[in-house]
Design an enzyme around this catalytic site. Structure first.
Site, PDB file in Angstrom:
ATOM      1  N   ASP A  91      66.188  55.317  12.293  1.00 54.68           N
ATOM      2  CA  ASP A  91      66.771  56.220  11.314  1.00 54.68           C
ATOM      3  C   ASP A  91      66.434  55.992   9.880  1.00 54.68           C
ATOM      4  O   ASP A  91      65.720  55.036   9.772  1.00 54.68           O
ATOM      5  CB  ASP A  91      68.198  56.417  11.503  1.00 54.68           C
ATOM      6  CG  ASP A  91      68.964  54.867  10.619  1.00 54.68           C
ATOM      7  OD1 ASP A  91      68.284  54.004  11.145  1.00 54.68           O
ATOM      8  OD2 ASP A  91      69.704  55.164   9.962  1.00 54.68           O
ATOM      9  N   GLU A 153      71.316  52.758  10.696  1.00 55.58           N
ATOM     10  CA  GLU A 153      71.171  51.790   9.989  1.00 55.58           C
ATOM     11  C   GLU A 153      71.533  52.228   8.857  1.00 55.58           C
ATOM     12  O   GLU A 153      72.074  51.556   7.694  1.00 55.58           O
ATOM     13  CB  GLU A 153      69.879  50.906   9.957  1.00 55.58           C
ATOM     14  CG  GLU A 153      70.022  49.333   9.350  1.00 55.58           C
ATOM     15  CD  GLU A 153      69.821  49.390   7.794  1.00 55.58           C
ATOM     16  OE1 GLU A 153      70.406  48.518   7.172  1.00 55.58           O
ATOM     17  OE2 GLU A 153      69.334  50.520   7.449  1.00 55.58           O
TER      18      GLU A 153
HETATM   19 ZN   LIG Z   1      65.643  49.689   6.577  1.00 54.19          ZN
END
Ligand SMILES: [Zn+2]
Length: 449
Positions: A91, A153
């Protein structure tokens, strides 16, 4: 040292460009308000297919408790060999200001020897680094590998940490390569060995039953915003250094320093504006608590009225260095804010997110193998760096697997401008760090379990 491994990695760089271009073209921002969830799903499937193709087994998507998908896979170790976990995330941060991008954020573009695009470094560049290292080794993989490519994340929703808590053995390995950082500068192989934690709070100040006309009441009427400003100001000393009652403010950093001019340039500090605090730049960044007011709720300039405000609030973030407990820091910050209230103003403090700081133990076999790999790939020894941000997963892994060595590395060096417009990666860093990774896996295997 190598039987053509460096040549094989160099020969894979065309492939690396192609892979990174495909992956950057998928706008995998893990926030359904900004991108449809299908984009993240598409990126996860791309990653799963790519790692299955380099020989990982049982590559699959698992849903983590925050609703995002992590890609897992593995390859069992040859008899007696250690297992290494390879971590990265697919992501990305949102592009922010589209107009500030010189080339479209989701179209990998080469300029002045760098490859530009959102996620080109953070962290899709590290996805490609892992792929290139594994491709260069081919069937000659001397260690067991576990793969985890996280899907949320950047959102801080903690999906993988929660998954880890529910599946405590699944990510276990002898050495964990957490590839979401980078070198101190292009060409300087660096492991990040210290991360700050954090402790956030929201402070609300109330002084009046409701807002008052500033002409009729201003002067004696206690102004909630003025009270909040005093409270927030008390968090810094005369030099702008963080001062929280009850927290030490004099820690010092022992790794590689951070040159002040370099810091000014990396941070884009305007000419004539001084840095805040005292001690070295590295002390201030990596060894001491640092406070930031993230936001203030009060009347905006446009639409403000002639009124004395009755209420104001702020979100305050404290970065916490290794050795400081974020729980203790959050309590100290709360007590400080309450005690600093002027004029008997009513202050309420709500605790928000906390994350533990992290410090790696660097005296084991994995660090020795990495140092050897760095010398071969870059012609210089491994350096150690601190990082101001937090990687909550790191602390969770360190707590879960206290015997495992944790290494933070990757292709995100300062010029990458991760999280900012015009993020880019130096393809030479992908090449050299992929070689470091491949050499590391060999040297680490040779060191035995
Ligand atoms: Zn990162």
């Amino acid at each position: 040292m190598d039987d053509g491994l460096a040549g094989r990695v160099a020969g894979l760089m065309g492939r690396a460009w192609g892979d990174l271009a495909e992956l950057v073209a998928i706008p995998s921002v893990a926030d359904p308000r900004q991108q449809p969830v299908e984009r993240c799903r598409e990126a996860a499937e791309w990653v799963a297919a790519a790692f299955a193709e380099v020989g990982l087994r049982d590559v699959r998507l698992v849903e983590t408790p925050d609703g995002s998908f992590a890609v897992l896979g593995h390859r069992p170790p040859p008899p007696g060999a250690p297992t290494v976990l390879l971590y990265c995330h697919y992501d990305v941060q949102p592009p922010l200001d589209d107009a500030a991008w010189v080339s479209p954020p989701f179209e990998l573009t080469e300029r002045e020897g760098r490859w530009f695009g959102r996620g080109a470094a953070d962290c899709k560049g590290n996805v490609v680094m892992h792929l290139t290292a594994l491709r260069a080794l081919g069937d000659d993989l001397p260690v067991g590998v576990k793969l985890v490519v996280e899907g949320s994340e950047e959102q801080g929703t903690g999906g993988l940490e929660a998954y880890l808590a529910e599946h405590p053995d699944e990510l276990h390995a002898d050495a964990l390569l957490i590839c979401d950082t980078g070198n101190a500068a292009v060409g300087v192989p660096t492991a990040t060995v210290s991360l700050r934690g954090m402790a956030n709070v929201v402070v609300t100040v109330r002084t009046l039953e409701s807002d008052l006309h500033s002409g009729m009441f201003g002067g004696p009427a206690p102004d909630a915003l003025a009270a909040l400003i005093r409270i927030l100001d008390s968090l810094r000393d005369a030099h702008g250094g963080t001062r929280i009652e009850g927290l030490p403010a004099d820690g010092s950093w022992e790794g590689v320093g951070y040159d002040e001019q370099q810091f000014r340039s990396d941070a884009g500090v305007l000419d004539g504006v001084g840095l805040t605090g005292s001690g070295t730049v590295a002390d201030r960044l990596w060894a001491r608590p640092a406070v930031t007011v993230l936001g203030i709720d009060c009347a905006p300039v446009v639409g403000s009225a002639s009124a004395v405000p009755a209420e104001a609030r702020a979100r305050v973030s404290l970065r916490v260095p290794p050795g400081m407990d974020p729980e203790v820091a959050q309590r100290a910050l709360t007590a400080h804010l309450v005690a600093a209230a002027p004029w008997g103003a009513r202050v309420a403090v709500e605790p928000e997110a906390k994350g533990s700081p992290f410090r790696a133990a660097t005296d084991g076999k994995a660090y020795a193998a990495l140092d050897l790999a760095a010398r071969e790939a870059y012609g210089r020894p491994l350096s150690f760096l601190g990082q101001g941000g937090s990687i909550p997963l790191c602390s969770a892994l360190a707590a879960q697997y206290p015997e495992s060595e944790i290494i933070l590395m990757g292709v995100e060096e300062p010029r990458s401008l991760i999280h900012a417009p015009n993020e880019s990666v130096d393809p030479g860093e992908i090449e050299h760090m992929a070689l470091v990774e491949a050499l590391f896996l060999r040297h680490y295997a040779a060191a035995g379990r």
